[in-house]
Design a protein around this motif. Sequence first.
Motif, PDB file in Angstrom:
ATOM      1  N   CYS A 183       0.820  -1.205   0.000  1.00  0.00           N
ATOM      2  CA  CYS A 183       0.000   0.000   0.000  1.00  0.00           C
ATOM      3  C   CYS A 183       0.858   1.261   0.000  1.00  0.00           C
ATOM      4  N   ASP A 187     -12.713   1.742   9.529  1.00  0.00           N
ATOM      5  CA  ASP A 187     -11.821   2.813   9.105  1.00  0.00           C
ATOM      6  C   ASP A 187     -12.071   4.076   9.928  1.00  0.00           C
ATOM      7  N   THR A 207     -15.989   5.384   3.520  1.00  0.00           N
ATOM      8  CA  THR A 207     -14.936   4.667   2.818  1.00  0.00           C
ATOM      9  C   THR A 207     -15.385   4.470   1.377  1.00  0.00           C
ATOM     10  N   LEU A 217     -14.156   2.523  -2.071  1.00  0.00           N
ATOM     11  CA  LEU A 217     -13.253   1.518  -2.623  1.00  0.00           C
ATOM     12  C   LEU A 217     -13.482   1.404  -4.119  1.00  0.00           C
ATOM     13  N   TRP A 271     -12.227  -0.856  -7.290  1.00  0.00           N
ATOM     14  CA  TRP A 271     -11.518  -2.116  -7.546  1.00  0.00           C
ATOM     15  C   TRP A 271     -11.145  -2.251  -9.014  1.00  0.00           C
ATOM     16  N   SER A 275     -17.759   4.299   7.128  1.00  0.00           N
ATOM     17  CA  SER A 275     -16.498   3.683   7.546  1.00  0.00           C
ATOM     18  C   SER A 275     -16.616   2.916   8.852  1.00  0.00           C
ATOM     19  N   CYS A 320      -6.800  -1.853  -5.521  1.00  0.00           N
ATOM     20  CA  CYS A 320      -7.882  -1.078  -4.911  1.00  0.00           C
ATOM     21  C   CYS A 320      -7.393   0.346  -4.658  1.00  0.00           C
ATOM     22  N   SER A 350      -8.360   3.203  -2.520  1.00  0.00           N
ATOM     23  CA  SER A 350      -9.202   3.437  -1.345  1.00  0.00           C
ATOM     24  C   SER A 350      -9.175   4.910  -0.997  1.00  0.00           C
TER      25      SER A 350
END
Length: 205
Positions: free
Chosen positions: A63, A129, A134, A136, A138, A172, A196, A198
């Motif tokens: 990450c 989170d 959040t 995401l 993909w 989150s 991902c 994020s």
Amino acid sequence: MRVKYVTEPFPYVLIDELYNEWELEELWEEMDYLCSPRRLMVADTNNGSATDPNGELLKFNLCQYLDGVYENRSHSSILQITEKIFMEDSKFFMNNPHWFFIGTSPGTNQHFTQLVYYENNDEYKSHRDCSQFTVLNWFYKKPKKFSGGNLYFEDFDLEIECLNNRTLIFPSVIRHAAKPVIMEEKHIGQKYGRFCISQFVSRKF
């Protein structure tokens, strides 16, 4: 583009094909560049990865927070293109009729963006989170060369499939997990895993 607004058993927004072909090309060029041991870091407690009450790491992937990588955000296709999620008065948030989205929609917001890459056996165990929403996004290279990697909400026994060019927005605070990615040995190390982008969104007051 297809958008689904869900209110039960908890509120979320599911968007398929958010990014057009040109945007995908730009995103992939940058994701390919960043997906390197010199640019993505192994997840640990020093880069915001969640832990359990005993301090054990829950996140196993590579990450990098992009906000710290680019002094000028205009130099990043990822940071520029994914802004469309927050355009048009944050319509993707405001159009969900659930009170959480209406009451806390990030009309004026701050958000941080992280690129995450999962290969064989990588996962993110159940966690929350530290933000309000959040987001995401993909991606994976076609044809898909892994199984697993779906997002699982254990408190609701709900699983959402990880599809290419799929975006999920949810509160989150809801516990969620990225299920393990399973790949054949011959595909490892070739960027055929689960990408991902994020984004962690909070309202500024």
